[in-house]
Design a protein around this motif. Sequence first.
Motif, PDB file in Angstrom:
ATOM      1  N   THR A 196       0.885  -1.108   0.034  1.00 55.89           N
ATOM      2  CA  THR A 196       0.047  -0.051   0.117  1.00 55.89           C
ATOM      3  C   THR A 196       0.988   1.323  -0.012  1.00 55.89           C
ATOM      4  O   THR A 196       2.002   1.186   0.369  1.00 55.89           O
ATOM      5  CB  THR A 196      -0.909   0.080   1.094  1.00 55.89           C
ATOM      6  OG1 THR A 196      -0.082   0.025   2.627  1.00 55.89           O
ATOM      7  CG2 THR A 196      -1.808  -1.117   1.247  1.00 55.89           C
ATOM      8  N   VAL A 256      -3.877   2.787   0.206  1.00 56.69           N
ATOM      9  CA  VAL A 256      -4.518   2.412  -1.098  1.00 56.69           C
ATOM     10  C   VAL A 256      -3.503   1.574  -1.837  1.00 56.69           C
ATOM     11  O   VAL A 256      -2.204   1.588  -1.587  1.00 56.69           O
ATOM     12  CB  VAL A 256      -4.963   3.426  -2.233  1.00 56.69           C
ATOM     13  CG1 VAL A 256      -6.052   4.454  -1.507  1.00 56.69           C
ATOM     14  CG2 VAL A 256      -3.483   4.258  -2.711  1.00 56.69           C
ATOM     15  N   PRO A 257      -3.812   0.590  -2.582  1.00 54.24           N
ATOM     16  CA  PRO A 257      -2.879  -0.212  -3.211  1.00 54.24           C
ATOM     17  C   PRO A 257      -1.920   0.522  -4.177  1.00 54.24           C
ATOM     18  O   PRO A 257      -2.521   1.389  -4.686  1.00 54.24           O
ATOM     19  CB  PRO A 257      -3.819  -1.369  -4.142  1.00 54.24           C
ATOM     20  CG  PRO A 257      -5.180  -1.304  -3.277  1.00 54.24           C
ATOM     21  CD  PRO A 257      -5.330   0.015  -2.640  1.00 54.24           C
ATOM     22  N   ALA A 278      -0.694  -0.068  -6.713  1.00 57.41           N
ATOM     23  CA  ALA A 278      -1.167  -0.130  -8.195  1.00 57.41           C
ATOM     24  C   ALA A 278      -2.436   0.771  -8.619  1.00 57.41           C
ATOM     25  O   ALA A 278      -2.535   1.215  -9.545  1.00 57.41           O
ATOM     26  CB  ALA A 278      -1.667  -1.406  -8.684  1.00 57.41           C
ATOM     27  N   GLU A 279      -3.234   1.251  -7.539  1.00 59.46           N
ATOM     28  CA  GLU A 279      -4.248   2.083  -7.486  1.00 59.46           C
ATOM     29  C   GLU A 279      -3.762   3.664  -7.481  1.00 59.46           C
ATOM     30  O   GLU A 279      -4.493   4.601  -8.107  1.00 59.46           O
ATOM     31  CB  GLU A 279      -5.317   1.780  -6.720  1.00 59.46           C
ATOM     32  CG  GLU A 279      -6.145   0.514  -6.791  1.00 59.46           C
ATOM     33  CD  GLU A 279      -7.043   0.402  -5.848  1.00 59.46           C
ATOM     34  OE1 GLU A 279      -7.537   1.144  -5.236  1.00 59.46           O
ATOM     35  OE2 GLU A 279      -7.607  -0.895  -5.963  1.00 59.46           O
ATOM     36  N   LYS A 280      -2.842   4.107  -6.899  1.00 59.21           N
ATOM     37  CA  LYS A 280      -2.541   5.633  -6.714  1.00 59.21           C
ATOM     38  C   LYS A 280      -2.436   6.243  -8.082  1.00 59.21           C
ATOM     39  O   LYS A 280      -3.152   7.429  -8.126  1.00 59.21           O
ATOM     40  CB  LYS A 280      -1.224   5.757  -5.908  1.00 59.21           C
ATOM     41  CG  LYS A 280      -1.114   7.053  -5.530  1.00 59.21           C
ATOM     42  CD  LYS A 280       0.053   7.503  -4.699  1.00 59.21           C
ATOM     43  CE  LYS A 280       0.333   9.077  -4.431  1.00 59.21           C
ATOM     44  NZ  LYS A 280       1.046   9.563  -3.413  1.00 59.21           N
ATOM     45  N   GLN A 305      -4.023   6.245 -10.791  1.00 64.34           N
ATOM     46  CA  GLN A 305      -5.428   6.349 -11.495  1.00 64.34           C
ATOM     47  C   GLN A 305      -6.097   7.211 -10.291  1.00 64.34           C
ATOM     48  O   GLN A 305      -6.910   8.149 -11.057  1.00 64.34           O
ATOM     49  CB  GLN A 305      -6.111   5.062 -11.600  1.00 64.34           C
ATOM     50  CG  GLN A 305      -7.260   5.067 -12.120  1.00 64.34           C
ATOM     51  CD  GLN A 305      -7.486   5.812 -13.355  1.00 64.34           C
ATOM     52  OE1 GLN A 305      -6.672   5.784 -14.175  1.00 64.34           O
ATOM     53  NE2 GLN A 305      -8.572   6.654 -13.353  1.00 64.34           N
ATOM     54  N   ARG A 306      -5.835   7.061  -9.176  1.00 66.01           N
ATOM     55  CA  ARG A 306      -6.590   7.952  -8.158  1.00 66.01           C
ATOM     56  C   ARG A 306      -6.154   9.605  -8.339  1.00 66.01           C
ATOM     57  O   ARG A 306      -6.969  10.366  -8.331  1.00 66.01           O
ATOM     58  CB  ARG A 306      -6.351   7.381  -7.060  1.00 66.01           C
ATOM     59  CG  ARG A 306      -7.188   6.004  -6.547  1.00 66.01           C
ATOM     60  CD  ARG A 306      -7.484   6.097  -5.137  1.00 66.01           C
ATOM     61  NE  ARG A 306      -7.941   4.789  -4.816  1.00 66.01           N
ATOM     62  CZ  ARG A 306      -8.979   4.565  -3.725  1.00 66.01           C
ATOM     63  NH1 ARG A 306      -8.881   5.721  -2.714  1.00 66.01           N
ATOM     64  NH2 ARG A 306      -9.627   3.470  -3.367  1.00 66.01           N
ATOM     65  N   GLU A 352      -7.620  10.916 -11.524  1.00 64.19           N
ATOM     66  CA  GLU A 352      -9.059  11.266 -11.489  1.00 64.19           C
ATOM     67  C   GLU A 352      -9.263  12.777 -10.641  1.00 64.19           C
ATOM     68  O   GLU A 352      -9.911  13.345 -10.917  1.00 64.19           O
ATOM     69  CB  GLU A 352      -9.807  10.312 -10.768  1.00 64.19           C
ATOM     70  CG  GLU A 352     -10.093   8.856 -11.259  1.00 64.19           C
ATOM     71  CD  GLU A 352     -10.542   7.835 -10.615  1.00 64.19           C
ATOM     72  OE1 GLU A 352     -10.811   8.299  -9.095  1.00 64.19           O
ATOM     73  OE2 GLU A 352     -10.619   6.813 -10.830  1.00 64.19           O
ATOM     74  N   THR A 361       3.908   8.405  -7.416  1.00 67.23           N
ATOM     75  CA  THR A 361       4.029   6.946  -6.636  1.00 67.23           C
ATOM     76  C   THR A 361       5.093   6.688  -5.906  1.00 67.23           C
ATOM     77  O   THR A 361       5.189   6.401  -4.706  1.00 67.23           O
ATOM     78  CB  THR A 361       3.375   5.896  -7.423  1.00 67.23           C
ATOM     79  OG1 THR A 361       1.905   6.346  -7.961  1.00 67.23           O
ATOM     80  CG2 THR A 361       3.220   4.720  -6.347  1.00 67.23           C
TER      81      THR A 361
END
Length: 249
Positions: free
Chosen positions: A6, A14-15, A17-19, A21-22, A25, A145
């Motif tokens: 995370t 957050v994971p 791999a998700e940061k 994309q977040r 957004e 990231t």
Amino acid sequence: MTIEDTIDFGYQKVPVAEKQQRVAEVFHSVAARYDLMNDLMSMGIHRLWKRFTIELSGVRKGHSVLDIAGGTGDLTTLFSKLVGPQGNVVLADINASMLQVGRDRLLDRGVADNIEFVQANAECLPFPDNHFDCVSIAFGLRNVTNKQAALESMLRVLKPGGRLLVLEFSKPTNPLLSKLYDQYSFSALPFMGRMVTQDADSYRYLAESIRMHPDQQTLAGMMTEAGYEQVKYHNFTGGIVALHRGIKP
């Protein structure tokens, strides 16, 4: 999921791999009103911070400059004037919406003759080794990231003797200022975000991301670890913002 899997997204975990994309957004949401919000949030002082950054860049005619997370093109415009027709500036941003706003803005102003626009990730820059005289990143590193990987990637594309400039929100040096700044960040910023962009959550994240960013000394240490020499920083507005500068050996 372990803690190693995370990463911070504001105050959330957050994971990894998700940061990306977040963060994307968030900036898709605020891109159209980004300049207006910058002026409101800083009361216009961000323009002075950026001009001081330019003064410490050492950029001159014929140079090649990379402006990472260049957004709507404030620094790119100033660099473009310095390097002249013989030089070039690359405005790079990972976010397509921000890049499009910046491209349209500079084309409308007629100042894009020596400017390229590239969608790029700071952690793995798509440029040759030893290519740029100067690399800048303003108010973007805290959203990356893997910050250490980004610092190393920037070092790779710099020419020997080239300069990295990191302009970023940092830690106020006065406890009273720090307390007032916290109240402003977590009350006024989301309110302005809701009024101007209809998006309070994105500006709440931006306030949180500032608090999670490394302080002045920690970031200087990261730059030294990445391989930069003569690493120094200048505090602006009581440490609310800091400009870090490092030289590639």
